[in-house]
Design a protein around this motif. Structure first.
Motif, PDB file in Angstrom:
ATOM      1  N   SER A 180       0.723  -1.151  -0.078  1.00  0.00           N
ATOM      2  CA  SER A 180       0.043   0.070  -0.029  1.00  0.00           C
ATOM      3  C   SER A 180       0.952   1.198  -0.129  1.00  0.00           C
ATOM      4  CB  SER A 180      -0.967   0.090   1.229  1.00  0.00           C
ATOM      5  OG  SER A 180      -0.145   0.010   2.393  1.00  0.00           O
ATOM      6  N   ARG A 181       0.169   2.175  -0.351  1.00  0.00           N
ATOM      7  CA  ARG A 181       1.224   3.503  -0.228  1.00  0.00           C
ATOM      8  C   ARG A 181       1.452   3.934   1.140  1.00  0.00           C
ATOM      9  NH1 ARG A 181      -2.035   8.214  -3.396  1.00  0.00           N
ATOM     10  NH2 ARG A 181      -2.795   8.782  -1.404  1.00  0.00           N
ATOM     11  N   ASP A 182       0.855   3.563   2.195  1.00  0.00           N
ATOM     12  CA  ASP A 182       1.363   3.798   3.488  1.00  0.00           C
ATOM     13  C   ASP A 182       2.753   3.055   3.823  1.00  0.00           C
ATOM     14  OD1 ASP A 182      -0.472   5.795   4.111  1.00  0.00           O
ATOM     15  OD2 ASP A 182      -1.942   4.559   4.904  1.00  0.00           O
ATOM     16  N   ALA A 183       2.438   1.597   3.399  1.00  0.00           N
ATOM     17  CA  ALA A 183       3.514   0.534   3.643  1.00  0.00           C
ATOM     18  C   ALA A 183       4.731   1.010   3.100  1.00  0.00           C
ATOM     19  CB  ALA A 183       3.100  -0.818   3.213  1.00  0.00           C
ATOM     20  N   LEU A 184       4.932   1.872   2.303  1.00  0.00           N
ATOM     21  CA  LEU A 184       6.065   2.178   1.644  1.00  0.00           C
ATOM     22  C   LEU A 184       6.941   3.177   2.400  1.00  0.00           C
ATOM     23  CD1 LEU A 184       5.051   3.092  -2.202  1.00  0.00           C
ATOM     24  CD2 LEU A 184       6.302   1.159  -1.243  1.00  0.00           C
ATOM     25  N   ASN A 185       6.170   3.801   3.317  1.00  0.00           N
ATOM     26  CA  ASN A 185       6.912   4.589   4.140  1.00  0.00           C
ATOM     27  C   ASN A 185       8.130   4.108   5.066  1.00  0.00           C
ATOM     28  OD1 ASN A 185       5.425   6.849   3.292  1.00  0.00           O
ATOM     29  ND2 ASN A 185       3.814   6.374   5.105  1.00  0.00           N
ATOM     30  N   SER A 186       7.813   2.615   5.318  1.00  0.00           N
ATOM     31  CA  SER A 186       8.748   1.999   6.307  1.00  0.00           C
ATOM     32  C   SER A 186       9.770   1.190   5.453  1.00  0.00           C
ATOM     33  CB  SER A 186       8.109   1.214   7.165  1.00  0.00           C
ATOM     34  OG  SER A 186       7.284   0.070   6.564  1.00  0.00           O
ATOM     35  N   ARG A 187       9.576   1.166   4.041  1.00  0.00           N
ATOM     36  CA  ARG A 187      10.391   0.073   3.050  1.00  0.00           C
ATOM     37  C   ARG A 187      11.855   0.808   2.943  1.00  0.00           C
ATOM     38  NH1 ARG A 187       7.414  -3.235  -0.200  1.00  0.00           N
ATOM     39  NH2 ARG A 187       5.436  -4.136   1.100  1.00  0.00           N
ATOM     40  N   ILE A 188      12.595  -0.309   2.462  1.00  0.00           N
ATOM     41  CA  ILE A 188      13.911   0.188   1.868  1.00  0.00           C
ATOM     42  C   ILE A 188      14.384   1.145   1.043  1.00  0.00           C
ATOM     43  CG2 ILE A 188      14.173  -1.918   0.462  1.00  0.00           C
ATOM     44  CD1 ILE A 188      16.961  -2.145   1.120  1.00  0.00           C
ATOM     45  N   ALA A 189      15.188   2.130   1.021  1.00  0.00           N
ATOM     46  CA  ALA A 189      15.109   3.012  -0.091  1.00  0.00           C
ATOM     47  C   ALA A 189      15.679   2.492  -1.307  1.00  0.00           C
ATOM     48  CB  ALA A 189      15.996   4.327   0.592  1.00  0.00           C
ATOM     49  N   SER A 190      15.202   1.591  -1.969  1.00  0.00           N
ATOM     50  CA  SER A 190      15.684   1.217  -3.200  1.00  0.00           C
ATOM     51  C   SER A 190      14.543   0.680  -4.093  1.00  0.00           C
ATOM     52  CB  SER A 190      16.656  -0.060  -2.872  1.00  0.00           C
ATOM     53  OG  SER A 190      15.969  -1.435  -2.847  1.00  0.00           O
ATOM     54  N   GLY A 225      21.934  -1.970  -4.431  1.00  0.00           N
ATOM     55  CA  GLY A 225      21.692  -0.591  -3.655  1.00  0.00           C
ATOM     56  C   GLY A 225      20.826   0.252  -4.850  1.00  0.00           C
ATOM     57  N   GLU A 226      20.498  -0.310  -5.918  1.00  0.00           N
ATOM     58  CA  GLU A 226      19.811   0.453  -7.037  1.00  0.00           C
ATOM     59  C   GLU A 226      18.481   1.304  -6.769  1.00  0.00           C
ATOM     60  OE1 GLU A 226      18.876  -3.211  -6.316  1.00  0.00           O
ATOM     61  OE2 GLU A 226      20.901  -2.879  -6.912  1.00  0.00           O
ATOM     62  N   GLY A 227      18.219   2.145  -7.429  1.00  0.00           N
ATOM     63  CA  GLY A 227      16.842   2.847  -7.257  1.00  0.00           C
ATOM     64  C   GLY A 227      16.889   4.039  -6.385  1.00  0.00           C
ATOM     65  N   MET A 238      11.356   3.063 -12.229  1.00  0.00           N
ATOM     66  CA  MET A 238      11.695   4.750 -12.138  1.00  0.00           C
ATOM     67  C   MET A 238      10.114   5.313 -12.335  1.00  0.00           C
ATOM     68  SD  MET A 238      14.644   4.838 -15.148  1.00  0.00           S
ATOM     69  CE  MET A 238      13.720   3.976 -16.553  1.00  0.00           C
ATOM     70  N   GLY A 239       9.324   4.970 -12.903  1.00  0.00           N
ATOM     71  CA  GLY A 239       7.742   5.382 -12.886  1.00  0.00           C
ATOM     72  C   GLY A 239       7.280   5.521 -11.560  1.00  0.00           C
ATOM     73  N   LEU A 240       7.365   4.234 -10.895  1.00  0.00           N
ATOM     74  CA  LEU A 240       6.838   4.108  -9.521  1.00  0.00           C
ATOM     75  C   LEU A 240       7.447   5.075  -8.653  1.00  0.00           C
ATOM     76  CD1 LEU A 240       6.897   0.013  -9.339  1.00  0.00           C
ATOM     77  CD2 LEU A 240       4.783   1.517 -10.020  1.00  0.00           C
ATOM     78  N   GLU A 241       8.690   5.262  -8.733  1.00  0.00           N
ATOM     79  CA  GLU A 241       9.444   6.174  -7.795  1.00  0.00           C
ATOM     80  C   GLU A 241       8.990   7.773  -8.247  1.00  0.00           C
ATOM     81  OE1 GLU A 241      13.572   5.851  -7.847  1.00  0.00           O
ATOM     82  OE2 GLU A 241      13.633   3.695  -7.260  1.00  0.00           O
ATOM     83  N   VAL A 242       9.056   8.061  -9.388  1.00  0.00           N
ATOM     84  CA  VAL A 242       8.600   9.434  -9.834  1.00  0.00           C
ATOM     85  C   VAL A 242       7.144   9.841  -9.356  1.00  0.00           C
ATOM     86  CG1 VAL A 242       7.651  10.687 -11.852  1.00  0.00           C
ATOM     87  CG2 VAL A 242       9.864   9.736 -12.010  1.00  0.00           C
TER      88      VAL A 242
END
Length: 402
Positions: A43-53, A73-75, A214-218
């Motif tokens: 979920s969008r909220d779950a991403l807040n605690s995810r790895i920065a890659s 460590g890409e992305g 790349m699109g998900l991150e943008v």
């Protein structure tokens, strides 16, 4: 139901996931996901605690087991604004997605983290790729990380620094008397005898999925409100496919702030612009005839693996394809330099395209734009490896070196 499967872009046949990118009908096979199943854990909220890659989106990548992930460590690269350019061009926002900050200095790291992870899960141990440069070094790095044997074939005018980079990662490195499609032909000729998995563009489904991030991150970095226009340097085109795929999946998940999707722009260099010709003429994408006169960069792909798919995405997005010259690219490199950005030709081509499209009015005052900055200038320094990798014209010649 499986979390992911393949579907053909041409005949729309659905099939179980496997290591192939091409349908029997000739269409491209893309990964599709059971998004209802994905939504149970992502979920969008779950991403807040995810790895920065890029693996923060792991449910939207084609691995059965996350233990198979091969990562450096890409992305999660920066998305920065250019306020002076905004004021100069009367645009609401101009962002640059800094893909040169990936582990191997280019956006290609994403595609090969996904592909090598997928091949690792299937027990593949030998992998080969034809490349203009950055894909070769990225594949070599991730193959090394996974403990695989890597074989790369690049054109003779490939930047020497990139060839040396491939060898430092342990890849068997060769130059071809020809272009990227000639390198691909050699791999096709030798893959059965050598046990190579051919990881060229659209040969398997993993690279598109990696580029999709790349699109998900943008979207996430812009708080789920997409820009009006995205400008992307296009050679083989898997990035365009991945971006459009990302936005469609986010729309189906209901994560986007509105239903409007960006207009996608493919930028190519004069002398090798098959997409520009197709969109201008309204027909199919045809190979660029010899001699190809553009510079030896990632934009030099005379015959994209599925050019018609890329063209159809550009049309569906109400986008376009733009041709820029070496002079315009050099001027844009200097302008990026004044913003503190070291830009490869491919990266600078996006700024050259923005200036061209703003001047023509295709991009209107007040619109928002994202430029993809895919690699840095140091990849193209005038330096030659010593000793130089072997030069071959056929698989028979390459075979003598194995």
């Amino acid at each position: 139901m499986d979390r992911f499967y393949l579907r053909c872009t041409r005949c729309h046949t659905k099939r179980k996931f496997e290591l192939t990118g091409r349908c029997a009908c000739g269409g491209t096979l893309l990964v599709h996901y059971d998004l209802e199943q994905v939504a149970h854990t992502l979920s969008r909220d779950a991403l807040n605690s995810r790895i920065a890659s890029m693996w923060r989106y792991r449910e939207l990548l084609p691995l059965a087991s996350y233990e198979s992930i091969v990562t450096l460590g890409e992305g999660w690269t920066p998305l920065i604004r250019l306020p002076r350019l905004e004021r100069r061009l009367d645009l609401s926002e101009v962002h640059v997605k800094r893909e040169e900050q990936n582990p191997t200095g280019s956006f290609k790291a994403r595609g090969f983290s996904s592909t090598i992870s997928m091949l690792h899960e299937y027990g593949i141990t030998r992998v080969a790729v034809p490349s203009n440069g950055n894909a070769a070094s990225a594949m070599a790095a991730y193959a090394a990380r996974a403990g695989m044997e890597a074989y790369v074939i690049v054109p003779r005018d490939c930047p020497g620094i990139i060839m040396e980079e491939c060898r430092r990662y342990g890849a068997s490195t060769f130059q071809v008397n020809g272009l990227i499609h000639d390198a691909g032909a050699i791999i096709e000729q030798g893959k059965a005898e050598q046990g190579w998995f051919h990881a060229g563009t659209m040969k398997e489904p993993g690279r598109v999925e990696g580029k999709k991030t790349m699109g998900l991150e943008v979207a996430e970095q812009l708080d789920w409100k997409l820009p009006d226009v995205i400008i992307y340097p296009t050679g083989g085109g898997s990035g365009i496919v991945g971006l459009w795929k990302a936005f469609r999946e986010l729309g189906e998940l209901g994560w986007l702030a509105d239903r409007r999707l960006p207009r996608l722009v493919s930028v190519q260099e004069a002398g090798c612009a098959p997409l520009v010709s197709a969109l201008r003429d309204g027909g199919s994408v045809r190979p660029v005839p010899e001699p190809v006169t553009s510079s030896p960069t990632g934009l030099r792909v005379p015959n994209p693996p599925d050019g018609d798919l890329i063209a159809s995405i550009l049309r569906e997005s109400e986008g376009t394809a733009v041709e820029v010259t070496t002079v315009e690219i050099a001027r844009a490199q200097r302008q990026f330099g004044f913003e503190g950005l070291s830009s490869s030709s491919e990266s600078a081509a996006t700024l050259a395209a923005l200036l061209q499209l703003r001047e023509s009015g295709w991009i209107a005052a007040g619109e928002s734009v994202v430029l993809f900055h895919t690699s840095h200038a140091d990849k193209y320094l005038n330096w030659k490896p010593s000793p130089a990798p072997p030069v071959v014209s056929s698989y028979a010649e390459l075979r003598q070196w194995l």
